[in-house]
Design a protein around this motif. Structure first.
Motif, short mmCIF file in Angstrom:
data_model
loop_
_atom_site.label_atom_id
_atom_site.label_comp_id
_atom_site.label_asym_id
_atom_site.label_seq_id
_atom_site.Cartn_x
_atom_site.Cartn_y
_atom_site.Cartn_z
N LYS A 645 0.84 -1.21 0.00
CA LYS A 645 0.00 0.00 0.00
C LYS A 645 0.87 1.26 0.00
O LYS A 645 0.67 2.17 -0.80
N ASP A 646 1.84 1.25 0.89
CA ASP A 646 2.69 2.41 1.04
C ASP A 646 3.55 2.64 -0.20
O ASP A 646 3.66 3.76 -0.71
N LEU A 647 4.12 1.54 -0.70
CA LEU A 647 4.99 1.67 -1.87
C LEU A 647 4.20 2.12 -3.10
O LEU A 647 4.70 2.89 -3.92
N ALA A 648 2.96 1.63 -3.20
CA ALA A 648 2.13 2.02 -4.35
C ALA A 648 1.87 3.52 -4.31
O ALA A 648 1.89 4.19 -5.33
N LYS A 649 1.59 4.01 -3.09
CA LYS A 649 1.33 5.45 -2.93
C LYS A 649 2.52 6.26 -3.43
O LYS A 649 2.38 7.31 -4.02
N ARG A 650 3.70 5.73 -3.19
CA ARG A 650 4.91 6.47 -3.61
C ARG A 650 5.30 6.20 -5.05
O ARG A 650 6.33 6.65 -5.52
N GLY A 651 4.50 5.33 -5.71
CA GLY A 651 4.78 5.04 -7.11
C GLY A 651 6.00 4.18 -7.33
O GLY A 651 6.61 4.18 -8.39
N GLU A 652 6.39 3.40 -6.31
CA GLU A 652 7.57 2.53 -6.47
C GLU A 652 7.15 1.14 -6.96
O GLU A 652 7.11 0.17 -6.21
N GLY A 653 6.81 1.13 -8.25
CA GLY A 653 6.22 -0.07 -8.85
C GLY A 653 7.05 -1.33 -8.68
O GLY A 653 6.52 -2.40 -8.35
N GLU A 654 8.38 -1.24 -8.92
CA GLU A 654 9.20 -2.47 -8.85
C GLU A 654 9.11 -3.08 -7.46
O GLU A 654 9.04 -4.30 -7.31
N LYS A 655 9.11 -2.19 -6.44
CA LYS A 655 9.09 -2.70 -5.07
C LYS A 655 7.72 -3.27 -4.72
O LYS A 655 7.63 -4.21 -3.94
N VAL A 656 6.70 -2.68 -5.33
CA VAL A 656 5.34 -3.24 -5.12
C VAL A 656 5.34 -4.69 -5.60
O VAL A 656 4.92 -5.61 -4.90
N VAL A 657 5.86 -4.88 -6.82
CA VAL A 657 5.89 -6.23 -7.40
C VAL A 657 6.69 -7.18 -6.49
O VAL A 657 6.26 -8.30 -6.22
N GLU A 658 7.80 -6.69 -6.02
CA GLU A 658 8.66 -7.51 -5.14
C GLU A 658 7.86 -7.99 -3.91
O GLU A 658 7.90 -9.16 -3.55
N GLN A 659 7.13 -7.05 -3.31
CA GLN A 659 6.38 -7.40 -2.10
C GLN A 659 5.19 -8.33 -2.39
O GLN A 659 4.92 -9.24 -1.62
N VAL A 660 4.51 -8.10 -3.52
CA VAL A 660 3.37 -8.96 -3.84
C VAL A 660 3.87 -10.39 -4.07
O VAL A 660 3.29 -11.35 -3.56
N ILE A 661 4.97 -10.49 -4.80
CA ILE A 661 5.50 -11.84 -5.07
C ILE A 661 5.96 -12.49 -3.76
O ILE A 661 5.71 -13.68 -3.51
N ALA A 662 6.57 -11.68 -2.88
CA ALA A 662 6.99 -12.23 -1.58
C ALA A 662 5.77 -12.70 -0.78
O ALA A 662 5.81 -13.73 -0.09
N ALA A 663 4.66 -11.94 -0.89
CA ALA A 663 3.44 -12.34 -0.17
C ALA A 663 2.95 -13.69 -0.67
O ALA A 663 2.60 -14.58 0.12
N PHE A 664 2.96 -13.85 -2.00
CA PHE A 664 2.54 -15.15 -2.56
C PHE A 664 3.47 -16.26 -2.06
O PHE A 664 3.01 -17.33 -1.68
N HIS A 665 4.78 -16.00 -2.07
CA HIS A 665 5.72 -17.04 -1.61
C HIS A 665 5.47 -17.38 -0.14
O HIS A 665 5.59 -18.53 0.27
N SER A 666 5.09 -16.36 0.65
CA SER A 666 4.91 -16.62 2.08
C SER A 666 3.74 -17.58 2.33
O SER A 666 3.69 -18.24 3.36
N ILE A 667 2.79 -17.66 1.40
CA ILE A 667 1.66 -18.59 1.63
C ILE A 667 1.79 -19.85 0.76
O ILE A 667 0.82 -20.55 0.49
N GLY A 668 3.03 -20.11 0.34
CA GLY A 668 3.29 -21.42 -0.29
C GLY A 668 3.27 -21.43 -1.80
O GLY A 668 3.47 -22.48 -2.41
N PHE A 669 3.03 -20.29 -2.46
CA PHE A 669 3.09 -20.26 -3.93
C PHE A 669 4.54 -20.30 -4.37
O PHE A 669 5.42 -19.84 -3.64
N LEU A 670 4.77 -20.85 -5.55
CA LEU A 670 6.09 -20.71 -6.15
C LEU A 670 5.88 -20.04 -7.51
O LEU A 670 5.26 -20.63 -8.41
N LEU A 671 6.31 -18.79 -7.61
CA LEU A 671 6.14 -18.06 -8.87
C LEU A 671 7.49 -17.94 -9.56
O LEU A 671 8.51 -17.74 -8.89
N LYS A 672 7.44 -18.09 -10.86
CA LYS A 672 8.69 -17.91 -11.62
C LYS A 672 8.52 -16.73 -12.56
O LYS A 672 7.48 -16.61 -13.20
N GLY A 673 9.54 -15.87 -12.63
CA GLY A 673 9.44 -14.67 -13.46
C GLY A 673 8.59 -13.64 -12.74
O GLY A 673 8.21 -13.82 -11.58
N GLY A 674 8.30 -12.55 -13.43
CA GLY A 674 7.36 -11.59 -12.88
C GLY A 674 7.98 -10.38 -12.21
O GLY A 674 7.33 -9.36 -12.08
#
Ligand SMILES: C[S@@+](CC[C@H](N)C(=O)[O-])C[C@H]1O[C@@H](n2cnc3c(N)ncnc32)[C@H](O)[C@@H]1O
Length: 745
Positions: A645-674
């Motif tokens: 939420k905070d990073l999106a407000k600041r327009g830091e898109g790459e970091k938003v993506v990093e956090q979303v992917i980390a969130a998915f990994h934290s609940i057991g997803f394995l994402l490749k690429g992205g």
């Protein structure tokens, strides 16, 4: 099971008191078990008290109804010829009089409370309050048509009890214990015979009476008249008409088995009249035997090509067969149909590549019969029985529309109180089984608690239903549900993804609508489930939440993970979950749990910097012994999204993506690429699906929006496709997923 009360619920204290009072009353009554009372009040007193109670009952409209489940006793399965008559004065308190029957006549106009009540007398003139439970609501059948004044019954193996107020009563919890005597039944004593009982009228006379009663909507009484007509020597032609007319009345009370029996009076369908074929087809449709219904309608249309109702039913039945075979539904039409009250969908059930097998340690379970992909439809099941709880605004309409009122179910032996539509569900399932014994096995095979009781049986040609067993089975297998799962979404971002207007009226309700889905009932619980389910009216939709191999067990969350999960599952369903999350929870020391709680508190403290937050997430991850693919770290999801939420407000898109992917990994997803950095890949692939989190759709849409803003259109499309899949998991369908064209709310 749903809505068993928690201390934080409304009414908890009041209802805990009611439960206590009932338990004490039951214990007191049981102290007198076997006692034969000799202090029956005189007839005039009993009648006067009843009439006064009826009067005040009429005046109090708004009381919440309460159904008390007392000590269970099995229904009578003894043939009438093997029973001996007893009189009311012979009855012993809190005793089920096995081997005996009562012959009773009702002497007042019936009254409806939770039970249908009247005063019964025996041939010696002794009178006694009489309470019959689990009867159709007044909107379907008037109390006065059930316990008719001057009506005569035989009650097999009666139960005699002392009420909380010390009043004696004959209490019938097992309605199939009653033999309803028609006026002309030879077992009605001469002194109770009415003049019409001995009237020797023609079959035509009784048929006309029956037809008038059908027109007046008095279907149960009409059936009695048609039966009387059939006993009045009709000729062959009259007999067929009578059976067809009776079939119509039976269809209207949803006694589909009887309707089918009626039309089967002409054994060969090819020889049946238009009405016989039509009503036979409708009976099969009601029993959900759609292929046979289709055959019947095809014969009808071949034989009577001009039959407009035949053609329209043929069309409707074809749609059901197609749904059953393809699993393709018109979801737009389904949402429209949720405006119906009650919202019962006119649809067939579809069962995909799944089957019921034994599941070691869990009884039976449901397994895949071939590999399936995340999002795939595994089951779309229409409820076997469904009691829709009217939201407060619709309460006024509820009485006339057969909608369930919220009521309280006090289960004394189970020591639990439930608020919802459970009592109505017990009533509806019991009546459905009594009227359609061929449906007995689909419900009767379901898991139940400790009470053994009597499974499906019949005696003297009549079905026997054990309402205590029905109640016990419902307790384990029923679920609360929203009007539609889409209405329950609480993320505004998701409204934008929905084509149709979200109906919010049910969002705050506590899922007091309840239902039974006999195939979905075999799916076991897991806190880290392989499927998600959703609802549209009385349809339950189950979709794969992961890619699964053949022979993988389906599971879903009976309840979301909460504190004291062990206690909740064990109180509600009598088991302890052995999923990795529960095992980890049991293995984690209390100091570890305290540490995790503290980390979350520190994270949420005002002024915690993003740097510090990231460190806390790191620390939190260190508290787990097992990888997130085994034990999803559900608590971390919200922490990551707080950063997003905070990073999106600041327009830091790459970091938003990093956090979303980390969130998915934290609940057991394995994402490749992205990841946007360093090399802007063109694919994002889900190598492994994880815990089906409610926030997944908006997480995918967040990714999609960032990708778009970076001109990574291909990736954006892929993220949107994953959002479509998770949307389907949550709401059941993707017809309403049109993210590019959000509706104007
Ligand atoms: C709705 S039924 C599910 C089908 C049931 N296993 C059967 O054999 O019919 C619920 C019951 O299944 C069992 N059950 C469900 N999930 C379980 C689990 N994770 N572990 C152990 N037993 C479970 C419990 O006995 C529970 O009361």
């Amino acid at each position: 099971m749903s809505s068993t009360l928690d201390p934080e619920d409304d009414y908890y204290d009041q209802l805990a008191d009611v439960l206590k009072t009932q338990r004490t009353a039951t214990q007191n009554a049981f102290r007198r078990k076997g006692e034969r009372p000799n202090d029956f009040p005189p007839r005039t007193q009993v009648v006067n008290e009843f009439m006064m109670a009826a009067l005040s009952n009429k005046m109090r409209k708004d009381m919440m109804q309460t159904t008390v489940i007392g000590s269970p006793y099995a229904p009578s399965v003894t043939s009438f010829k093997d029973l001996k008559k007893v009189m009311l004065k012979d009855l012993a308190v809190e005793t089920n009089h096995r081997g005996s029957y009562l012959l009773l006549r009702f002497i007042c106009p019936a009254m409806r409370m939770t039970a249908v009540m009247n005063i019964a007398e025996d041939e010696a003139g002794t009178v006694m309050p009489f309470a019959l439970y689990f009867q159709d609501p007044e909107s379907i059948r008037a109390a006065e048509s059930i316990l008719k004044e001057k009506g005569v019954i035989i009650l097999k193996e009666p139960y005699f009890k002392v009420g909380t107020n010390g009043q004696y009563a004959v209490r019938v919890d097992q309605p199939t214990d009653i033999i309803w005597l028609s006026e002309d039944d030879p077992r009605v004593p001469t002194k109770w015979r009415t003049t019409s009982a001995s009237a020797q009228n023609t079959a035509e006379y009784w048929k006309k009476k029956g037809n008038n009663l059908v027109s007046a909507g008095k279907l149960f009484d009409a059936i009695e008249m048609y039966l009387r007509a059939l006993r009045s020597s009709p000729n062959q032609e009259e007999e067929e008409i009578l059976h067809n007319n009776k079939a119509l009345a039976n269809l209207r009370i949803e006694a589909f088995d009887s309707a089918l029996d009626d039309v089967s009076f002409i054994a060969n369908p090819q020889d049946r009249s238009e009405k016989g074929l039509y009503r036979g087809g409708l009976a099969l449709y009601g029993l959900r035997r759609f292929k046979e219904a289709l055959e019947m309608m095809q014969i009808l249309v071949r034989k009577y090509p001009e039959s407009a109702p035949g053609k329209s039913e043929l069309h409707r039945t074809r749609l059901r067969v197609a749904e059953q075979e393809s699993g393709i539904y018109d979801f737009k039409a389904l949402y429209k149909a949720t405006k119906l009250r009650p919202p019962l969908m006119d649809n067939a059930s579809y069962s995909g590549p799944i089957e019921v097998q034994s599941s070691p340690g869990r009884g039976r379970g449901v397994f895949t019969t071939k590999p399936v992909k995340a999002g795939e439809l595994l089951l779309c099941e229409k409820a076997f029985s469904y009691c829709f709880a009217a939201p407060p605004k619709e309460m006024e309409r509820a009485l006339s529309k057969g909608i369930s009122h919220i009521s309280v179910l006090i289960d004394v032996p189970g020591n639990r109180t439930t608020v919802g539509t459970h009592a109505d569900l017990i009533r509806d399932v019991s009546n459905k089984l009594a009227r359609n014994p061929t449906l007995g096995s689909s419900f009767g095979d379901l898991a139940h608690g400790k009470y053994q009781g009597v499974a499906c049986a019949s005696v003297d040609g009549s079905p026997v239903v054990d309402t205590f067993l029905v109640a016990d089975t419902i307790h384990i297998n029923c679920f609360g549900c929203p009007l539609t799962s889409r209405d329950m979404l609480d993320d505004p971002e998701l409204y934008r993804a929905s084509k149709y207007k979200v109906v919010k009226q049910h969002k705050t309700s506590k899922l007091q609508t309840t239902g039974i889905w006999t195939l979905a009932s075999y799916i076991n619980h897991s806190c880290n489930p392989t499927t998600e389910r959703s609802f549209i009216g009385d349809l339950q939709i189950v979709r794969a939440a992961r890619d699964m191999r053949e022979n993988t067990e389906l599971s879903y969350e009976y309840i979301k993970r909460v504190e004291e999960m062990d206690k909740k599952l064990s109180n509600g369903w009598g088991f302890l979950c052995d999923c990795a999350l529960c095992v980890d929870e049991r293995e984690s020391s209390s100091s570890l749990k305290v540490q995790r709680r503290k980390l979350i508190k520190d994270f949420s403290a005002p002024n915690t910097s993003n740097k510090k937050k990231k460190e806390i997430i790191k620390e939190f991850n260190k508290t787990f012994q097992h990888p997130s693919s085994e034990v999803p770290r559900i608590e971390l999801w919200d922490l990551h999204f707080s950063l997003v939420k905070d990073l999106a407000k600041r327009g830091e898109g790459e970091k938003v993506v990093e956090q979303v992917i980390a969130a998915f990994h934290s609940i057991g997803f394995l994402l490749k690429g992205g990841q946007v950095l360093p090399s802007r890949p063109s694919t994002i692939v889900v190598k492994r699906w994880g815990y089906p989190h409610q926030g997944a759709t908006s997480a995918w849409l967040t990714l999609r929006n960032v990708y778009l803003s970076y001109g990574m259109d291909e990736l954006a499309e892929q993220a949107k496709e994953f959002a479509r899949i998770t949307w389907m998991l949550q709401v059941g369908e993707d017809t309403t997923f049109v993210y590019d064209n959000p509706p104007k709310e």
